[in-house]
Design an enzyme around this catalytic site. Sequence first.
Site, PDB file in Angstrom:
ATOM      1  CB  SER A 276      -0.962  -0.039   1.186  1.00 49.16           C
ATOM      2  OG  SER A 276      -1.969   0.935   1.065  1.00 49.16           O
TER       3      SER A 276
ATOM      4  CG  ASP B 209      -7.196  -2.056  -3.226  1.00 54.20           C
ATOM      5  OD1 ASP B 209      -7.764  -1.399  -2.331  1.00 54.20           O
ATOM      6  OD2 ASP B 209      -5.994  -2.351  -3.200  1.00 54.20           O
TER       7      ASP B 209
ATOM      8  CG  HIS C 273      -5.699  -2.354   0.496  1.00 57.35           C
ATOM      9  ND1 HIS C 273      -5.133  -1.743  -0.610  1.00 57.35           N
ATOM     10  CD2 HIS C 273      -4.937  -1.962   1.557  1.00 57.35           C
ATOM     11  CE1 HIS C 273      -4.100  -1.014  -0.239  1.00 57.35           C
ATOM     12  NE2 HIS C 273      -3.955  -1.138   1.068  1.00 57.35           N
TER      13      HIS C 273
END
Length: 289
Positions: free
Chosen positions: A110, A224, A255
């Site tokens: 991320s 996501d 995610h």
Amino acid sequence: MTESPARTIRTTDGQSLGVREWLATPSSPRALVHITHGLAEHAGPYAHVARRLNALGFAVRAHDHYGHGLSSGARGALPHRLRLVDDLALFVDDANAAFPGLPVVLLGHSMGGLVAASFVARRLRPVDGLVLSSPALSPTLSAAQKGLIAVLSRLAPNLRVGNGLDADDLSHDPAVAPAYLSDPLNHDRIGARLARFLADEGARVMAAAPQWPVPTLLLYAGADRLVRPEGSRDFAAAAASSGQVHAFAFEQHFHELFNELDAEPVFDALEQWLCERFSFDGRRAAAIA
């Protein structure tokens, strides 16, 4: 395999950064994998990833970003926009000193994926491999939000607000959101400088993609809701001419790829890619492009 006690290191400007290590591997590990975590979390929850890599002969380290976890700094704040990238350079230098000649692989998730990709795009230090998990190459921000961030980063760079993260969007596993929300080392803040970094840095990574210098495994979630999967798709397409990026899309995943109900295909892709490229002699000459 056991985790070494968490510790902190001091930076040249007097800050402290939390460090975790999972080093119980063969005397000649394949490589050192350094994990960089996502926004508002910390390195501790990556223990299950580290232990799986330990079992395959990889040493693993991870650090808490400035303003996160065990590290100093106001939660979600940055003293300057590239602080997280500069801190990663410190850890790469430390890895090279502690394990001379051992290949170094960055694994960023991320926001940590954006930090690691920025590090490579800026060519701050050579590394031997890069793994990107749901990288924040294209955050879910509107044009108006990006404009507001640009203004605030100039007029109120230390302002911090709620980051808007919905824990229910992390994973299909119903245990993940409660664990995230109950972890006292997580937070819900984001400062204007960090938001500006997230909004802008993906463009630099994208511009560098056609001449991408490092063998890279890109893992991203097609469902996501926290970062736009189009950012990963666009990066993979832009980097195709370099021949360095191998991309895998998990179209039904949310995610947190390593914490999904069906995480085994994700781990299979990660473990196969790493083991094909790094042998047990642990020397840089063993890394396969």
